[in-house]
Design an enzyme around this catalytic site. Structure first.
Site, PDB file in Angstrom:
ATOM      1  N   ASP A  27      10.292  10.143  -0.256  1.00  0.00           N
ATOM      2  CA  ASP A  27       8.975   9.753   0.229  1.00  0.00           C
ATOM      3  C   ASP A  27       8.912  10.181   1.692  1.00  0.00           C
ATOM      4  O   ASP A  27       9.941  10.448   2.328  1.00  0.00           O
ATOM      5  CB  ASP A  27       8.795   8.242   0.086  1.00  0.00           C
ATOM      6  CG  ASP A  27       7.456   7.760   0.594  1.00  0.00           C
ATOM      7  OD1 ASP A  27       6.433   8.389   0.285  1.00  0.00           O
ATOM      8  OD2 ASP A  27       7.443   6.746   1.327  1.00  0.00           O
TER       9      ASP A  27
ATOM     10  N   ASP B  58       6.189   8.964   4.497  1.00  0.00           N
ATOM     11  CA  ASP B  58       5.758   8.002   5.514  1.00  0.00           C
ATOM     12  C   ASP B  58       6.599   6.728   5.475  1.00  0.00           C
ATOM     13  O   ASP B  58       6.773   6.115   4.421  1.00  0.00           O
ATOM     14  CB  ASP B  58       4.286   7.660   5.309  1.00  0.00           C
ATOM     15  CG  ASP B  58       3.404   8.901   5.402  1.00  0.00           C
ATOM     16  OD1 ASP B  58       3.674   9.740   6.276  1.00  0.00           O
ATOM     17  OD2 ASP B  58       2.459   9.033   4.598  1.00  0.00           O
TER      18      ASP B  58
END
Length: 238
Positions: A22, A24
């Site tokens: 991922d 952020d």
């Protein structure tokens, strides 16, 4: 009478290894989607009061797992669509230089390089759109990006709609399955590790061989502890 020993079976070939990240609050200590919205206010593309309020509301929905990603992408790309390719490219470069590059942490880069040095295929898989995230992935040295893809009009410019399956929640699993199938692979023929901070990514965390709760939010930290998943605090949050 002792039976003769069976010859040692040849070692099975090692499975291809995937390291999924991922973006952020996992590889970056910021939310690039939210920060892009804040940036458009600073450069005069959006109204600071109206846009800022709606951007904060959408971000709260994302954190709560209730975001309508189609509504959000239309909102988040409206100014981008209106400005056109030349202005957008200039703003994109400025955003990368002023907001993203100062947020990149050496420990995040080191983790990516560790997987690359081991021969793993590294992917960034994110619920943020491709316009914002492709330069970030390239800056991190990652070529494989699965992001929210944006529909384009006949002239090749963004319309504000999403193309295909958005890479969010269960959509991340579907997008990974499409990526695997396009390469003649399946979950059973790879070893997969996924790093994420968010409960929004629970479907993919539950699907991979090695889930890693990375800088996890409170709910994910609790769940990871209960399930015995690895927890990695790559950098302080907040």
């Amino acid at each position: 009478m002792n039976r003769p020993s069976a010859p040692n079976a040849p070692d099975a070939p090692a499975l291809p290894r995937l390291a999924l990240f991922d973006l952020d609050h996992t590889l970056l200590p910021i939310d690039s989607d939210y920060e892009w919205g804040e940036f458009t206010q600073r450069i005069g593309w959006t109204d600071p009061v109206e846009f800022g309020q709606r951007n904060a509301e959408f971000y709260a929905h994302y954190q709560a797992g209730t975001l309508d990603v189609h509504d959000y992408v239309r909102f988040a790309t409206e100014a981008l669509c209106q400005r056109g390719p030349e202005a957008a490219a200039a703003a994109q470069a400025q955003f990368l230089r002023e907001v993203v590059e100062p947020a990149i942490r050496p420990q995040a880069l080191a983790l990516v390089r560790q997987h690359q040095a081991a021969g793993d295929t590294v992917l960034v898989i994110t619920a943020t759109n491709e316009f914002v995230t492709r330069p970030i992935a390239q800056k991190l040295g990652v070529q494989e990006l699965l992001a929210v893809e944006l529909e384009r009009d006949a002239a090749g410019w963004f319309t504000g709609a999403i193309r295909g399956v958005p890479s969010m929640r269960e959509g991340k699993v579907l997008r990974m399955e499409q990526w695997l199938a396009a390469r003649g692979l399946a979950w059973s023929t790879v070893h997969s590790t996924f790093y994420s901070d968010s409960m929004n990514d629970l479907p993919l965390l539950e699907r991979v061989n090695a889930p890693v709760a990375t800088n996890p939010d409170a709910r994910l930290r609790t769940l990871a502890t209960q399930r015995g998943w690895r927890i990695l605090d790559l950098f302080p949050q907040g």
